[in-house]
Design a protein around this motif. Structure first.
Motif, short mmCIF file in Angstrom:
data_model
loop_
_atom_site.label_atom_id
_atom_site.label_comp_id
_atom_site.label_asym_id
_atom_site.label_seq_id
_atom_site.Cartn_x
_atom_site.Cartn_y
_atom_site.Cartn_z
N PHE A 45 0.85 -1.10 -0.20
CA PHE A 45 -0.05 0.05 0.09
C PHE A 45 1.03 1.34 0.11
O PHE A 45 0.18 2.37 0.19
N SER A 46 2.12 1.21 -0.08
CA SER A 46 2.89 2.30 0.04
C SER A 46 3.09 2.88 -1.42
O SER A 46 3.53 2.02 -2.35
N GLN A 47 2.98 4.09 -1.62
CA GLN A 47 2.88 4.64 -2.90
C GLN A 47 4.17 5.34 -3.20
O GLN A 47 4.44 6.07 -4.44
N ARG A 48 5.11 5.58 -2.18
CA ARG A 48 6.37 6.19 -2.63
C ARG A 48 7.00 5.74 -3.77
O ARG A 48 7.73 6.54 -4.36
N TYR A 150 11.26 -8.63 0.22
CA TYR A 150 10.17 -8.61 0.79
C TYR A 150 9.28 -7.35 0.44
O TYR A 150 9.95 -6.32 0.43
N LEU A 151 8.09 -7.62 0.52
CA LEU A 151 7.10 -6.45 0.67
C LEU A 151 6.83 -6.30 1.70
O LEU A 151 6.64 -7.30 2.68
N ALA A 152 6.21 -4.91 1.88
CA ALA A 152 6.15 -4.59 3.40
C ALA A 152 4.99 -5.32 3.92
O ALA A 152 4.91 -5.47 5.45
N PRO A 153 3.82 -5.84 3.37
CA PRO A 153 2.67 -6.60 4.11
C PRO A 153 3.13 -7.74 4.67
O PRO A 153 2.56 -8.40 5.10
N SER A 163 12.24 -3.04 12.92
CA SER A 163 13.48 -3.06 13.76
C SER A 163 14.37 -1.95 13.71
O SER A 163 15.30 -1.70 14.90
N PHE A 164 13.91 -0.96 13.05
CA PHE A 164 14.81 0.26 13.09
C PHE A 164 13.57 1.26 12.95
O PHE A 164 14.09 2.46 13.46
N ALA A 165 12.37 1.31 12.73
CA ALA A 165 11.28 2.64 12.92
C ALA A 165 10.09 2.33 13.81
O ALA A 165 9.34 3.03 13.89
N GLY A 166 10.27 1.27 14.46
CA GLY A 166 9.24 0.84 15.50
C GLY A 166 9.22 1.56 16.93
O GLY A 166 10.47 2.31 17.07
N HIS A 202 9.79 7.54 6.62
CA HIS A 202 8.84 6.82 5.44
C HIS A 202 8.62 5.33 6.10
O HIS A 202 7.55 5.01 5.75
N ALA A 203 9.50 4.68 6.70
CA ALA A 203 9.11 3.45 7.16
C ALA A 203 7.86 3.37 8.09
O ALA A 203 7.06 2.59 8.18
N GLN A 204 7.88 4.50 9.00
CA GLN A 204 6.79 4.68 9.83
C GLN A 204 5.43 5.04 9.07
O GLN A 204 4.27 4.54 9.65
N GLU A 205 5.51 5.59 7.97
CA GLU A 205 4.36 5.87 7.33
C GLU A 205 3.78 4.45 6.67
O GLU A 205 2.63 4.42 6.71
#
Length: 366
Positions: A45-48, A150-153, A163-166, A202-205
């Motif tokens: 779902f990320s459109q960036r 890997y895809l984000a979902p 691991s770095f944005a949570g 961006h990872a948080q978005e």
């Protein structure tokens, strides 16, 4: 002259309040729990990555000019360097920050300032392939001669981002989860370093978007289960109500006279009974509309009701105002033949609409 105008107002208000949605193909649109993975996600779902493309282009695996330098055949690559400003890149356990430079250097692959050995047997470990994955906003993990995208979902993609944005708690949990999701060597090399703030944002978005999609899909799954529970009792109630309403229509058809007064008790009672059936059938139509829409099994085609379909409370208020306003008009004018004829026809319309719902739900239960 005012009575026909008032009757027309009721007819229009009742029709406006009625839903005449288009049922989707329930075999294709029906939400099954098994259609989703463990977090209810079906796509990225990320459109960036679509909005900000890198500068390089990539030819598909096996295409002419794709193989790299020595050891990859006699063909020379048409392009040896690629760039991307999107995606997430882990190299030898370290999170790199964009912009990314992916290029051939002798018989190795340069990923920004990191060098990894090329693997002639793995087409994924080529600069063009890696750059294309990054331009799709994917997560690429390269460790020595091993590479995976890997895809984000996906479960791995989500925990890699966390691991770095949570949150601190999510980062600790990510370390535990990734131990069983990644190869042993790739996990041992993970440094869990902090990249630049833009990449973290961006990872948080992306993670927020995934949570929103998860909540939407979980709500749709719950709506399907809810509809399955109530479909049978609603169908039985609708069948009984339509049979009784149809019997009332056959036994009490008003005179086809366009004007005048008919103040007989039978005629005025006929209006009251017709309006009672209109209210009950409209309420049943409203319940079915909300349940079917929440389950993703219909599309509201009523141009006015479609403005409220996203908010069930507003839809209920709109339907109640339209129905009861028209019902009050007809009951108040029940001695006029125009009101008697209009109430009979509106009862017929609502009865036919309920038969349509019964057909749809009988197909669903079948």
């Amino acid at each position: 002259m005012t009575q026909p105008l008032i009757v027309m107002v009721f007819v229009v208000s009742t029709l406006v309040g009625s839903s005449y949605g288009q049922e989707e193909n329930h075999q294709n649109s029906r939400v099954e729990e098994g259609q989703f993975n463990d977090r209810g996600r079906m796509k990225r779902f990320s459109q960036r990555g679509q909005d900000r493309r890198g500068h390089g282009s990539q030819r598909g695996p096996g295409s002419k000019g794709t193989p790299g330098p020595m050891g990859w055949g006699n063909r020379k690559p048409e392009q040896s360097e690629f760039q991307s400003e999107t995606g997430f890149l882990f190299v030898n356990g370290k999170v790199l920050s964009p912009p990314y430079r992916v290029a051939w250097e002798d018989e190795q692959i340069a990923l920004n300032d990191e060098l990894v050995d090329a693997n002639p047997r793995d087409w994924r470990l080529r600069p063009g392939t890696i750059a294309a994955s990054l331009q799709m906003d994917a997560i690429v993990v390269v460790d020595g001669g091993w590479v995976e995208t890997y895809l984000a979902p996906t479960e791995q993609g989500e925990w890699l981002l966390k691991s770095f944005a949570g949150t601190p708690e999510e980062q600790l949990q990510a370390k535990a989860e990734l131990k069983s999701l990644l190869p042993e060597k790739a996990y041992e090399n993970l440094q869990f370093n902090a990249p630049d703030s833009d990449l973290v944002s961006h990872a948080q978005e992306v993670l927020v978007q995934l949570d929103e999609v998860e909540n939407t899909n979980n709500g749709q799954v719950a709506a399907v289960r809810r509809m399955e529970r109530v479909s049978y009792p609603l169908t039985m109630f609708g069948m009984i109500l339509t049979v009784v309403a149809f019997g009332h229509l056959l036994s009490t058809r008003p005179e086809a006279v366009s004007a005048g007064i008919n103040a007989t008790p039978q005629a005025m009672q006929m209006v009251v009974r017709s309006i009672a059936f209109v209210v009950l059938l409209s309420a049943l139509d409203l319940i079915w509309t909300i349940l079917a829409w929440q389950a993703g099994q219909m599309k509201e085609l009523n141009p006015i009701a479609s403005q409220f379909i996203d908010n069930p409370i507003q839809l209920v208020c709109f339907k109640a105002i339209a129905t009861f306003a028209g019902a009050a008009l007809l009951v108040g004018l029940r001695q006029y033949r125009q009101a008697q004829l209009a109430s009979w026809w509106m009862c017929l319309v609502c009865t036919v609409l309920t038969f349509r719902w019964l057909t749809f739900h009988s197909m669903m239960m079948g």
